[in-house]
Design a protein around this motif. Structure first.
Motif, short mmCIF file in Angstrom:
data_model
loop_
_atom_site.label_atom_id
_atom_site.label_comp_id
_atom_site.label_asym_id
_atom_site.label_seq_id
_atom_site.Cartn_x
_atom_site.Cartn_y
_atom_site.Cartn_z
N MET B 1 0.98 -1.31 0.02
CA MET B 1 -0.06 0.22 0.15
C MET B 1 0.72 1.20 0.15
O MET B 1 1.53 1.51 1.03
CB MET B 1 -0.90 -0.08 1.33
CG MET B 1 -2.14 -0.55 0.95
SD MET B 1 -3.43 0.09 2.27
CE MET B 1 -4.43 -1.19 2.76
N ARG B 3 -0.08 4.30 0.43
CA ARG B 3 -0.70 5.30 0.97
C ARG B 3 0.12 5.27 2.57
O ARG B 3 0.32 6.04 2.95
CB ARG B 3 -2.06 5.31 1.02
CG ARG B 3 -2.61 6.27 -0.01
CD ARG B 3 -4.12 6.36 0.05
NE ARG B 3 -4.56 7.03 -1.15
CZ ARG B 3 -5.64 7.09 -1.45
NH1 ARG B 3 -6.48 6.12 -1.10
NH2 ARG B 3 -6.02 7.74 -2.50
N GLU B 4 0.35 4.08 2.80
CA GLU B 4 0.46 3.81 4.11
C GLU B 4 2.01 4.48 4.53
O GLU B 4 2.01 5.01 5.60
CB GLU B 4 0.98 1.99 4.20
CG GLU B 4 0.90 1.58 5.74
CD GLU B 4 -0.46 0.94 5.76
OE1 GLU B 4 -0.88 -0.14 6.07
OE2 GLU B 4 -1.41 1.23 5.09
N ALA B 7 1.05 8.64 4.74
CA ALA B 7 0.40 8.96 5.89
C ALA B 7 1.41 9.04 6.97
O ALA B 7 0.94 9.75 8.18
CB ALA B 7 -0.55 7.76 6.16
N LYS B 178 -23.08 16.30 10.53
CA LYS B 178 -22.41 15.33 10.34
C LYS B 178 -21.85 15.10 8.68
O LYS B 178 -20.94 14.47 8.62
CB LYS B 178 -23.12 14.19 10.72
CG LYS B 178 -23.60 14.00 12.06
CD LYS B 178 -24.26 12.59 12.49
CE LYS B 178 -24.51 12.36 14.00
NZ LYS B 178 -25.48 11.73 14.19
N LEU B 179 -22.39 15.90 8.02
CA LEU B 179 -22.12 15.59 6.42
C LEU B 179 -21.66 16.89 5.85
O LEU B 179 -20.61 16.91 5.31
CB LEU B 179 -23.33 15.17 5.48
CG LEU B 179 -24.01 13.64 6.29
CD1 LEU B 179 -25.19 13.29 5.35
CD2 LEU B 179 -22.89 12.48 5.97
N PRO B 182 -18.39 18.68 7.90
CA PRO B 182 -17.06 18.02 7.58
C PRO B 182 -16.39 17.70 6.15
O PRO B 182 -15.36 17.80 5.81
CB PRO B 182 -17.26 16.66 8.13
CG PRO B 182 -18.32 16.80 9.13
CD PRO B 182 -19.17 18.06 8.55
N SER B 183 -17.68 17.59 5.26
CA SER B 183 -17.00 17.54 3.88
C SER B 183 -16.65 18.80 3.28
O SER B 183 -15.88 19.02 2.32
CB SER B 183 -18.24 16.67 2.95
OG SER B 183 -19.30 17.83 2.52
N PRO B 258 -6.76 14.84 10.61
CA PRO B 258 -5.94 13.87 10.12
C PRO B 258 -6.03 13.17 8.69
O PRO B 258 -5.29 12.89 7.95
CB PRO B 258 -5.46 13.03 11.30
CG PRO B 258 -6.84 13.19 11.98
CD PRO B 258 -7.39 14.38 11.61
N ALA B 259 -7.69 12.64 8.86
CA ALA B 259 -7.62 11.90 7.71
C ALA B 259 -7.84 12.51 6.46
O ALA B 259 -7.29 12.01 5.42
CB ALA B 259 -9.18 11.32 7.86
N ALA B 262 -4.01 13.23 5.12
CA ALA B 262 -3.25 12.13 4.73
C ALA B 262 -3.95 11.65 3.54
O ALA B 262 -3.43 11.08 2.49
CB ALA B 262 -3.19 11.05 5.81
N GLY B 263 -5.42 11.70 3.45
CA GLY B 263 -6.23 10.98 2.54
C GLY B 263 -6.00 11.75 1.11
O GLY B 263 -6.02 11.18 0.12
#
Lengths: 278, 268
Positions: B1, B3-4, B7, B178-179, B182-183, B258-259, B262-263
């Motif tokens: 992977m 991405r690992e 990140a 919630k949507l 964050p987005s 963080p998500a 990194a993403g």
């Protein structure tokens, strides 16, 4: 049995033979759907009458662009039908997405929340509806069922496509959805992953007996998985044939697909699709 | 992977020292020093970097630097936080509600086109020489930036996520929490970063013109007293403050998201 009688009064069975099986979960009568397009409203579906019965796995099959997804979205309360159509859930007229139903969308990456871990994604439908402990238990249980217990704390974009689609399935299972509305869920996956997810779905269906509406354009997939296949065709589309699939369960990727019955059904479905394509 | 690996990098890229970058800077400063000492450049009031460094050291030693530094820092941060709250709040409303957008769009387009600097005399007229006048200008400049990027982020909610919200029968408020927010966050963070740079700029300008405190004012006073070393020392301080503020925000956003960091790679 009074409940079943009520349901039948509200929604007379589409075919007399179908009455012998479980109670109707979703029904539509003379369903017509018009969607807005650049040239004004376009009629996508017309005169569709169908029932989904408790615990049944029904495929909605047709060429791409026939309106399979639209039909599924109408059943799930995401798209409103044209006036005069009847759509209902457990005998009641449908008014928005029903509580017991969960969608599994085709685009798994877009349908998961990238800022939430796998377990938080699965918990999404339960938040505010159950206690913390209950949520934890049901999320763990759902992830166990789809074989993702070890990836609970990963972010979805760290997972393969097949695993991401399992997360979406787990989200529905954690909600304890009695109806799964699946929109070409395995369409974007490679053949090997697709086969293993088909078997996974079959296992979940045997274990929990949810009612499943499964949209696909893959004839083999439809025959392999379904109890019944609704073939959509024409423009605007209508149900051109309702084919019961009486293959023995549990089914096996090799043995089932070698049965003469499997080939015969496959043939019937293919002919039907070909016949209704101009 | 693949991405690992990515990140695991420190978010924000602040962990490593950029040796080639620093040596370029050192070389440029050395060249400047040389130019002034050898009198190649003949500007009466151009100090050598060593002179500026000396002035900074003196300002630090006497403590003279800190009251204006703290004032500017506070004004910029308070103004930025207010601008952020205002911009995000209004941005969510305008992003979600078509009618609200239709009614306000024309006014927004016109008013937004006014350069915030031109508002400094207006604010001075309204509030006189004060912190309020300074804050007004900062909030005004920052709020537009945050508002526009918030509207954009909210508008770009993927239809698939909207469907997820509907299928789960989320209330409007829950869906926003919630949507939608964050987005929209990556877009909002971009706006917040721009607003932070702007708030420092406008704090300094406002202090130069209309508030007898802060680094902007100290800078003007040093210039009027014909103290080139000190003048430059304040310029350097303002520059460093900008770098520190920006690095701080990068750190914060990388930690808060963080998500996403990194993403989706680097945040803007």
């Amino acid at each position: 049995m009074t409940v079943a009688t009520d349901v039948r009064e509200a929604a007379p069975p589409a075919t007399p033979a179908a009455a012998a099986r479980g109670p109707v979960v979703c029904h539509c009568r003379d369903l017509t759907v018009e969607l807005g397009s650049s040239e004004g409203p376009r009629r996508v579906l017309e005169g569709i009458t169908a029932d989904l019965r408790e615990g049944e796995l029904v495929s909605i099959l047709g060429r791409s662009g026939t309106g399979k997804t639209t039909l599924l979205r109408v059943l799930g309360g995401l798209v409103d039908p044209a006036p005069g159509s009847q759509v209902g859930f457990r005998g009641q007229p449908l008014d928005g997405p029903p509580e017991e139903a969960a969608f599994v969308f085709q685009d798994y990456t877009a349908s998961l929340l990238p800022w939430r871990t796998v377990e938080k994604n699965v918990a999404l439908g339960l938040e505010g509806k159950a206690s913390k402990g209950e949520i934890r238990r049901r999320v763990a249980d759902a992830l166990e069922t789809v074989g993702l217990a070890e990836r609970a704390r990963d972010y979805p974009w760290r997972l393969s496509g097949g695993m991401q689609q399992r997360v979406q399935l787990a989200r529905g299972l954690a909600m304890d959805a009695r109806v799964l509305l699946m929109d070409e869920p395995f369409g974007a996956l490679d053949a090997m992953t697709k086969a293993s997810l088909q078997d996974e779905l079959q296992r979940v269906h045997q274990q929990r007996k949810p009612t499943i509406a499964f949209v696909t354009h893959d004839v083999d997939e439809a025959v392999y998985l379904s109890d019944r296949i609704l073939v959509l065709g024409g423009s605007p589309a209508t149900i051109v044939r309702d084919i019961p699939v009486e293959l023995p369960r549990p089914r096996d990727q090799l043995a089932t697909k070698e049965l003469p019955q499997f080939h015969r059904l496959r043939r019937i479905v293919f002919d039907e699709i070909r016949a209704h394509h101009g | 992977m693949a991405r690992e690996h990515g990140a695991k990098r420190r978010p924000g890229g602040t962990g490593r020292v950029n040796i080639p970058g620093l040596s370029t800077m050192a070389a440029l400063v050395g060249l400047w020093e040389l130019a002034v000492r050898s009198a190649t450049v003949e500007l009466e009031f151009l100090p050598a970097p060593s002179g500026i460094a000396g002035a900074v050291a003196t300002l630090v030693a006497t403590g003279e630097l800190f009251p204006p530094l703290l004032h500017t820092l506070r004004a910029a941060l308070v103004g930025w936080v207010a601008a952020g709250a205002l911009g995000i709040g209004l941005g969510v409303v305008l992003g979600l509600s078509r009618p609200a957008w239709r009614y306000s769009m024309a006014s927004i387009e016109v008013v937004r086109a006014i350069p915030p600097v031109s508002l400094v005399p207006v604010a001075l007229l309204l509030f006189g020489f004060s912190l309020r006048m300074e804050l007004l200008v900062i909030v005004y400049a920052g709020a537009w930036t945050v508002l526009v990027s918030t509207v954009e982020g909210v508008r770009n909610l993927r239809p698939e996520l909207a469907d997820v919200g509907r299928m789960l029968r989320m209330s409007k408020a829950t869906a926003v929490r919630k949507l939608v927010l964050p987005s929209a966050m990556p877009s909002i963070v971009v706006g917040l970063r721009l607003a932070l740079s702007l708030s420092l700029v406008l704090a300094v300008v406002a202090e130069m013109v209309g508030n007898p405190r802060g680094l902007g004012n100290a800078l003007i006073r040093a210039q009027q007293a014909l103290q080139p070393e000190q003048t430059f020392a304040y310029v350097v301080t303002i520059g460093l403050l900008g770098v520190v503020l920006n690095a701080g925000l990068r750190r914060m956003s990388a930690r808060a998201l963080p998500a996403l960091a990194a993403g989706r790679g680097e945040l803007a």
